[in-house]
Each structure stands twice: as structure tokens, then as C-alpha cells.
Design a protein around this motif. Structure first.
Motif, PDB file in Angstrom:
ATOM      1  N   UNK A  73     -15.830   4.749  60.544  1.00  0.00           N
ATOM      2  CA  UNK A  73     -15.934   3.381  59.935  1.00  0.00           C
ATOM      3  C   UNK A  73     -15.162   3.167  58.866  1.00  0.00           C
ATOM      4  N   UNK A  74     -15.097   4.145  58.086  1.00  0.00           N
ATOM      5  CA  UNK A  74     -14.401   3.992  56.692  1.00  0.00           C
ATOM      6  C   UNK A  74     -12.864   4.450  56.595  1.00  0.00           C
ATOM      7  N   UNK A  75     -12.760   5.132  57.820  1.00  0.00           N
ATOM      8  CA  UNK A  75     -11.354   6.028  57.729  1.00  0.00           C
ATOM      9  C   UNK A  75     -10.409   5.124  57.446  1.00  0.00           C
ATOM     10  N   UNK A  76     -10.213   3.976  58.187  1.00  0.00           N
ATOM     11  CA  UNK A  76      -9.011   3.152  58.098  1.00  0.00           C
ATOM     12  C   UNK A  76      -8.584   2.703  56.672  1.00  0.00           C
ATOM     13  N   UNK A  77      -9.894   2.622  55.838  1.00  0.00           N
ATOM     14  CA  UNK A  77      -9.611   2.264  54.455  1.00  0.00           C
ATOM     15  C   UNK A  77      -9.602   3.342  53.384  1.00  0.00           C
ATOM     16  N   UNK A  78      -9.979   4.479  53.809  1.00  0.00           N
ATOM     17  CA  UNK A  78     -10.052   5.387  52.988  1.00  0.00           C
ATOM     18  C   UNK A  78      -9.500   6.998  53.166  1.00  0.00           C
ATOM     19  N   UNK A  79      -8.828   6.693  54.480  1.00  0.00           N
ATOM     20  CA  UNK A  79      -8.355   8.249  55.059  1.00  0.00           C
ATOM     21  C   UNK A  79      -7.167   8.723  54.018  1.00  0.00           C
ATOM     22  N   UNK A 123     -23.772  13.632  53.091  1.00  0.00           N
ATOM     23  CA  UNK A 123     -24.763  12.683  53.911  1.00  0.00           C
ATOM     24  C   UNK A 123     -25.432  11.966  52.616  1.00  0.00           C
ATOM     25  N   UNK A 124     -25.834  12.861  51.559  1.00  0.00           N
ATOM     26  CA  UNK A 124     -26.616  12.311  50.396  1.00  0.00           C
ATOM     27  C   UNK A 124     -25.542  11.122  49.839  1.00  0.00           C
ATOM     28  N   UNK A 125     -24.624  11.558  49.390  1.00  0.00           N
ATOM     29  CA  UNK A 125     -23.684  10.773  48.425  1.00  0.00           C
ATOM     30  C   UNK A 125     -23.654   9.084  49.123  1.00  0.00           C
ATOM     31  N   UNK A 126     -23.411   9.202  50.297  1.00  0.00           N
ATOM     32  CA  UNK A 126     -23.020   8.051  51.233  1.00  0.00           C
ATOM     33  C   UNK A 126     -24.165   7.579  51.995  1.00  0.00           C
ATOM     34  N   UNK A 127     -25.347   8.183  51.672  1.00  0.00           N
ATOM     35  CA  UNK A 127     -26.474   7.737  52.597  1.00  0.00           C
ATOM     36  C   UNK A 127     -26.306   7.625  54.130  1.00  0.00           C
ATOM     37  N   UNK A 128     -25.372   8.535  54.745  1.00  0.00           N
ATOM     38  CA  UNK A 128     -25.255   8.619  56.187  1.00  0.00           C
ATOM     39  C   UNK A 128     -26.358   9.129  56.821  1.00  0.00           C
ATOM     40  N   UNK A 131     -27.049  12.890  61.581  1.00  0.00           N
ATOM     41  CA  UNK A 131     -26.391  13.073  62.856  1.00  0.00           C
ATOM     42  C   UNK A 131     -24.974  12.929  62.973  1.00  0.00           C
ATOM     43  N   UNK A 132     -24.303  12.301  61.517  1.00  0.00           N
ATOM     44  CA  UNK A 132     -23.045  11.932  61.833  1.00  0.00           C
ATOM     45  C   UNK A 132     -22.247  13.382  61.792  1.00  0.00           C
ATOM     46  N   UNK A 133     -22.568  14.408  61.130  1.00  0.00           N
ATOM     47  CA  UNK A 133     -21.658  15.683  61.052  1.00  0.00           C
ATOM     48  C   UNK A 133     -22.461  16.561  61.570  1.00  0.00           C
ATOM     49  N   UNK A 134     -21.773  17.690  62.398  1.00  0.00           N
ATOM     50  CA  UNK A 134     -22.527  18.579  63.061  1.00  0.00           C
ATOM     51  C   UNK A 134     -23.385  19.646  62.105  1.00  0.00           C
ATOM     52  N   UNK A 135     -24.380  20.290  62.761  1.00  0.00           N
ATOM     53  CA  UNK A 135     -25.062  21.294  61.811  1.00  0.00           C
ATOM     54  C   UNK A 135     -24.092  22.341  61.786  1.00  0.00           C
ATOM     55  N   UNK A 136     -23.612  22.713  62.679  1.00  0.00           N
ATOM     56  CA  UNK A 136     -22.554  24.061  62.558  1.00  0.00           C
ATOM     57  C   UNK A 136     -21.214  23.545  62.119  1.00  0.00           C
ATOM     58  N   UNK A 137     -20.551  24.294  61.504  1.00  0.00           N
ATOM     59  CA  UNK A 137     -19.151  24.002  61.084  1.00  0.00           C
ATOM     60  C   UNK A 137     -18.130  23.868  62.045  1.00  0.00           C
ATOM     61  N   UNK A 138     -17.422  22.729  62.136  1.00  0.00           N
ATOM     62  CA  UNK A 138     -16.508  22.450  63.236  1.00  0.00           C
ATOM     63  C   UNK A 138     -15.218  22.909  62.839  1.00  0.00           C
ATOM     64  N   UNK A 139     -14.836  23.509  61.866  1.00  0.00           N
ATOM     65  CA  UNK A 139     -13.841  23.781  61.292  1.00  0.00           C
ATOM     66  C   UNK A 139     -13.784  25.518  61.239  1.00  0.00           C
ATOM     67  N   UNK A 140     -12.752  26.254  61.339  1.00  0.00           N
ATOM     68  CA  UNK A 140     -12.649  27.546  60.845  1.00  0.00           C
ATOM     69  C   UNK A 140     -12.192  27.618  59.464  1.00  0.00           C
ATOM     70  N   UNK A 141     -12.591  28.654  58.799  1.00  0.00           N
ATOM     71  CA  UNK A 141     -11.892  28.945  57.618  1.00  0.00           C
ATOM     72  C   UNK A 141     -10.283  28.917  57.571  1.00  0.00           C
ATOM     73  N   UNK A 142      -9.739  29.263  58.568  1.00  0.00           N
ATOM     74  CA  UNK A 142      -8.371  29.252  58.593  1.00  0.00           C
ATOM     75  C   UNK A 142      -7.812  27.701  58.577  1.00  0.00           C
ATOM     76  N   UNK A 143      -8.268  27.067  59.291  1.00  0.00           N
ATOM     77  CA  UNK A 143      -8.131  25.589  59.535  1.00  0.00           C
ATOM     78  C   UNK A 143      -8.484  24.994  58.043  1.00  0.00           C
ATOM     79  N   UNK A 144      -9.423  25.259  57.543  1.00  0.00           N
ATOM     80  CA  UNK A 144      -9.714  24.548  55.988  1.00  0.00           C
ATOM     81  C   UNK A 144      -8.747  24.909  55.324  1.00  0.00           C
TER      82      UNK A 144
END
Length: 151
Positions: A73-79, A123-128, A131-144
Motif C-alpha cells: 500500500x505504501x510502496x509506490x510512494x516510499x520505495x 509493525x509497532x512504528x507504523x501500527x501494522x 500478519x503483514x510480515x512472516x514470523x520466519x525471516x524470508x531473506x537469507x543473510x546472504x541476500x540481506x
């Protein structure tokens, strides 16, 4: 150990002067005059600060990767700003590793905790919704850390 007013040590009275004095004593190899206890404390503190800075930058980097991947929802304006932050945090982490390569050894130990902090903070900063973000990290350390990876 040098003391000045009110039986306070130089370390307690004037930290900058203590640093300058300690530096001069080290250069002159005047080891018997060193304030060893406070010198040990400061060196230990420096190591903790380096580790903390790395973790802080990693959390911020992951926060922005999460927003790029999931907060549509915010990506277009903030990416653009989010990508700028990703690039900058990766650069600063690379600078940290250039100065202190041994910090790379802690990455695997702190990565998942940093992900959980990044997820919770975003989640806390933006009151999201949690469920928006997965509990498990979707990125590997290498990707990050990969300069070419943008989700």
C-alpha cells in the motif's frame, strides 16, 4: 591514576583530558602511570559499541527490505526512500567490516534476532498488522547483505 578536585579521578572529572593523558602515557610507554581499570573498561565498551552498531544497522536494513517486499500500500510512494536506506545501510555495514572484519563472525549469531527486532519494530512504528510480515525471516543473510538484492 591521576586525581584532581574532590578526590575524583581524572576519568571521572574530565573524560576528554583523561583520553589525551592516557594516549600520551601510552606513546611514552609510561605504563606505570596508566589508569588500567578505566582503560580496560573503555576498550571493552568500544567492542560492545561496534557490535551494537552492526546490529542496529542490520535491523534497519531488514526493516526496509520488509517494507519493500510486503508493504504494498505504501510502496509506490516510499520505495525510493526505502531503497536508499537499504543501499546506505549496506554501505555502512561494509565499512564496519572493512574496519573490523572479525565482526563478520557474529552475523550468524545475531541475524535471526535482528530479523525479529526489525519485524516487531516495523509493525509497532507504523501500527501494522502482525500478519503483514512472516514470523520466519524470508531473506537469507546472504541476500540481506547482497548489494544487488532488492525484493
Amino acid at each position: 591514576m591521576l586525581t584532581i578536585d574532590n578526590n575524583k579521578t581524572l576519568y571521572e572529572q574530565d573524560f576528554y583530558l583523561w583520553i589525551q593523558t592516557t594516549l600520551q602515557q601510552l606513546k611514552e610507554r609510561n605504563l606505570e602511570q596508566l589508569d588500567i581499570e578505566n582503560l580496560i573498561e573503555e576498550i571493552d565498551s568500544m567492542g560492545r559499541r561496534e557490535k551494537k552498531e552492526l546490529k542496529t544497522r542490520l535491523v534497519l536494513l531488514i526493516e526496509h527490505l520488509l517494507k519493500l517486499k510486503y508493504w504494498t500500500e505504501e510502496k509506490e510512494y516510499n520505495a525510493r526512500g526505502w531503497r536508499n536506506t537499504v543501499v546506505e545501510q549496506r554501505r555502512q555495514i561494509a565499512y564496519t567490516f572493512a574496519d573490523s572484519p572479525s565482526l563478520k563472525a557474529i552475523l550468524n549469531d545475531v541475524f535471526l534476532d535482528c530479523y525479529q527486532d526489525a519485524r516487531k519494530d516495523t509493525i509497532n512504528k507504523y501500527q501494522l498488522s502482525s500478519n503483514l510480515f512472516p514470523e520466519e525471516c524470508p531473506f537469507s543473510l546472504t541476500e540481506v547483505l547482497n548489494a544487488d538484492f532488492i525484493p
